[in-house]
Enzyme design. Structure first.
Site, PDB file in Angstrom:
ATOM      1  N   ASP A 374      24.157 -10.982  29.512  1.00 21.93           N
ATOM      2  CA  ASP A 374      22.798 -11.037  30.036  1.00 21.93           C
ATOM      3  C   ASP A 374      22.561 -12.478  30.464  1.00 21.93           C
ATOM      4  OD1 ASP A 374      19.956 -10.248  30.367  1.00 21.93           O
ATOM      5  OD2 ASP A 374      19.694 -11.685  28.733  1.00 21.93           O
ATOM      6  N   THR A 376      19.388 -14.403  31.223  1.00 19.05           N
ATOM      7  CA  THR A 376      18.307 -15.208  30.669  1.00 19.05           C
ATOM      8  C   THR A 376      18.434 -15.373  29.161  1.00 19.05           C
ATOM      9  OG1 THR A 376      16.841 -14.441  32.421  1.00 19.05           O
ATOM     10  CG2 THR A 376      15.810 -15.461  30.500  1.00 19.05           C
ATOM     11  N   ASP A 577      20.463 -11.300  24.139  1.00 14.76           N
ATOM     12  CA  ASP A 577      19.580 -11.908  23.139  1.00 14.76           C
ATOM     13  C   ASP A 577      18.191 -11.299  23.069  1.00 14.76           C
ATOM     14  OD1 ASP A 577      18.573 -12.932  25.585  1.00 14.76           O
ATOM     15  OD2 ASP A 577      17.747 -14.667  24.526  1.00 14.76           O
TER      16      ASP A 577
END
Length: 692
Positions: A374, A376, A577
């Site tokens: 991912d 960001t 996250d």
């Protein structure tokens, strides 16, 4: 720096308090307190004198005791191990000095336990290693080979001590790593207001608010709300369980979606204990496929050991040669070396600030050929910065937009939310809680009521597609001019776009080097998922050397992208996250979260990096690869050594005493070798430096 107190001046409980208090000091990296010798070993940076002065100021009588589950017992485990090992060698030495009749009697007495264990396995329909050990020891005694029987039992004891030592070290390391880190919680007062409290100040009966993406910090009962709760650490269920008013919830589980108000039933320490115990038990139960196959293979080999011994007896009519064949088997070493290698690898992972929920995930790390990031907060900085705040109406100026955004975002753990809240704090923009209950729409945005108007903040998709908010020409022009190259968060009041916040989210400094390291370790495909547009995705991909990216991916589509890669035959590692990453984390063959990840992401992930640096990801990959190589190498050594001993015993070159001795010595040596670090000293030092 080593400090010394008089011998026995430090009690065991004092040692835990000293370890805890000294370990909290800012300059201290690690501390070992040996309560038997009075030695305090401190690894630190900075000035010795100031640290010594601080340690001298510690008053043990004023320090609260350290809870059982927070006691780092690695010193005690080491002392116990050395004591048991010394005792075993001492007993062996003293037996050798005794008169032969006494020696024989003691050997028979000890042999009864092993023979009984073998008979018990047979009685339960199992033909396993216990049967083989019992038969080898029993027949050695029956043929008068007391030294052989004694040697077998001695080396089996050493093997048991080694295995238990490795297991205890791993349990302790996991327990230390799993202690929850929840500092504050939102508490609902009687008048409905919400205030933040330190978790240590929360009392039984207080009502705490837990929103989507956060960990439930204390055991309690739901008094308001409905939510999907991820209970994987408690029950093993991978799918969230719907919890409603009246249901009980437990510390360590996480709210995947929805919001709960929970009346606290147990305080901090009581709640943590069961959470940690459940996690440690699950970690031990998650055996890797190779270990499970090794144990099954070990038990399947046992009948063939008896068959081979029977053939030797039929051909030679020599019971001693048959016994020589029986005292050697493959299963003992296989069953010992593989679990020890896995346990040792997990312990080494925790020492390198990597928490692995089970050995099988190291195997999956080794087998993977594709990694999906991912963007960001994962590939990009965990602490992005607000660069611009752009108001779009005359009713709200720049400060108003930032103040309201921070007021909403402070309730939720996400890197972009933290950036907005931090910027408002730095600018001194105080805000009152004027909004109503905050509703978090998982992976999209936040919705609430503010001054009798609906207010929303989140992605463009959330505002425009989900709620029909119009982005007019003036807004589009401002977004093109001011928002190009930034991650943007949009704010709407009463169905009108009032402003947006531009956040710069540059790649992590180590990201490029980590990707290079992963590629060198055998990862063939590097993939990035992002909700940003193609230009931003292309820039990050080019800068970091990423093979493939998916831009403008909706949160709910991330898991399907992982599934697509798996359908192509790839073994996938997913690294994420946020709350919106959890479906993809659950879908991947093995999933990784970061220290700063949302509670739900850490809950779902199989591996958590307990440091901010992504370099630990390469370390985890190397640990998996080297563990599998070590297991394969052990198989080859076990086969070579034991085949040679079987041939030497069956041909009469070696007597039963000698074959038993060399078999058990080789087993112990292989077990010891399996416990050795997988990483080189240079790699361990480099990883420790990063963790610091």
């Amino acid at each position: 720096m080593r400090l010394r107190a008089p011998r026995f001046a430090i009690s065991e409980n004092d040692s835990y308090i000293l370890s805890h208090v000294i370990g909290q000091m800012s300059a201290v990296l690690s501390v070992d307190v040996n309560y038997l010798t009075g030695s305090i070993l401190v690894r630190h940076y900075g000035d010795n004198d100031s640290l010594v002065a601080a340690i001298r100021e510690i008053n043990l009588d004023e320090c609260p005791p350290v809870p059982l589950h927070e006691q780092d017992q690695h010193v005690k485990i080491g002392l116990t191990f050395k004591g048991m090992l010394s005792k075993t060698f001492m007993v062996r030495f003293l037996k050798g000095l005794m008169p032969m009749p006494v020696y024989k009697a003691l050997t028979v007495y000890s042999a009864v336990r092993y023979v009984w264990r073998g008979l018990k396995s047979l009685g339960q329909g199992r033909f396993d290693v216990d049967v083989l050990d019992g038969a080898a020891i029993g027949l050695s005694v029956a043929f008068g080979h007391y030294q052989s029987a004694s040697s077998i039992m001695f080396l089996l004891s050493i093997s048991d001590i080694l295995e238990e030592y490795a297991r205890q070290r791993t349990r302790n390391a996991l327990t230390t790593a799993l202690i929850m880190n929840v500092d504050t919680v939102w508490v609902r007062l009687e008048d409905g207001l919400e205030v933040q409290k330190s978790i240590s100040d929360v009392q039984v009966g207080d009502e705490i608010i837990v929103r989507a993406g956060t960990m439930i910090p204390l055991d309690g009962e739901i008094v308001s709300g409905e939510a999907g709760v991820n209970q994987q650490t408690l029950t093993g269920e991978s799918a969230p369980v719907v919890k409603q008013v009246g249901d009980s919830v437990y510390a360590g589980t996480a709210v995947a979606e929805g919001e709960l108000v929970i009346r606290v039933r147990k305080l901090l320490e009581e709640s943590r204990i069961q959470y940690i115990l459940n996690m440690v038990e699950r970690a031990e139960d998650e055996k890797i496929g190779t270990a499970a196959k090794a144990e099954a293979l070990a038990d399947r080999i046992v009948p063939y050991s008896f068959l081979f011994a029977g053939i030797v007896w039929l051909l030679t009519r020599d019971g001693h040669k048959a016994l020589s064949a029986l005292t050697v088997d493959y299963s003992c070493a296989i069953k010992l070396a593989t679990p020890l290698a896995v346990i040792s690898a997990m312990r080494e992972a925790t020492q390198n600030r990597i928490m692995i929920k089970g050995g099988k995930y190291l195997e999956a790390m080794a087998e993977a050929d594709t990694i999906v990031f991912d963007k960001t907060g994962t590939l990009t900085c965990a602490t992005p910065k607000v660069k611009k705040v752009i108001p779009l109406t005359e009713d709200m100026n720049r400060d108003d937009v930032l103040r309201l955004a921070a007021c909403l975002e402070e309730h939720f753990p996400h890197s972009l939310a933290r950036a907005i809240v931090l910027q408002a704090e730095e600018e001194g923009l105080k805000h009152r809680e004027e909004h109503a209950d905050v509703k978090y729409v998982v992976a999209h945005g936040i919705e609430s009521e503010w001054r009798n108007q609906t207010v929303r903040i989140g992605s463009r998709h959330f505002l425009e597609d989900d709620n029909g908010i119009v982005f007019n020409e003036a807004a589009e022009a401002a977004i093109r001019e001011e928002g190009s190259g930034f991650s943007c968060v949009y704010l709407a009041v009463a169905d009108s776009l009032v402003g947006f916040i531009c956040i710069q989210d540059p790649p992590r400094e180590e990201a490029k080097e980590v990707i290079r390291g992963l590629r060198q370790s055998g990862i063939e495909h590097i993939v990035m998922l992002t909700g940003d547009g193609a230009p931003i995705a292309q820039r990050i991909a080019d800068e970091l050397g990423i093979d493939r990216y998916f831009a403008e991916v909706l949160p709910e589509d991330k898991a399907s992208k992982v599934q697509e890669l798996q359908a192509e035959g790839k073994k996938v590692i997913m690294v994420g996250d946020g709350v919106n990453d959890t479906p993809a984390l659950a879908q991947a063959d093995v999933s990784v979260s970061l220290r700063d990840a949302s509670d739900v992401a850490r809950e779902v992930a199989d591996i958590t990096l307990l440091q901010s640096d992504l370099s630990a990801l390469v370390t985890a990959r190397h640990l998996g690869l080297r563990l599998m190589r070590r297991i394969d190498s052990n198989f080859n050594r076990i086969f070579t050594i034991n085949t040679g001993l079987l041939i030497l015993g069956a041909t009469g070159v070696m007597q039963p005493t000698s074959t038993a001795l060399w078999h058990n010595v080789s087993t112990a040596v292989l077990g010891y070798a399996a416990c050795q670090p997988l990483l080189s000293p240079r790699e361990r030092k480099a990883q420790q430096a990063l963790a610091e």
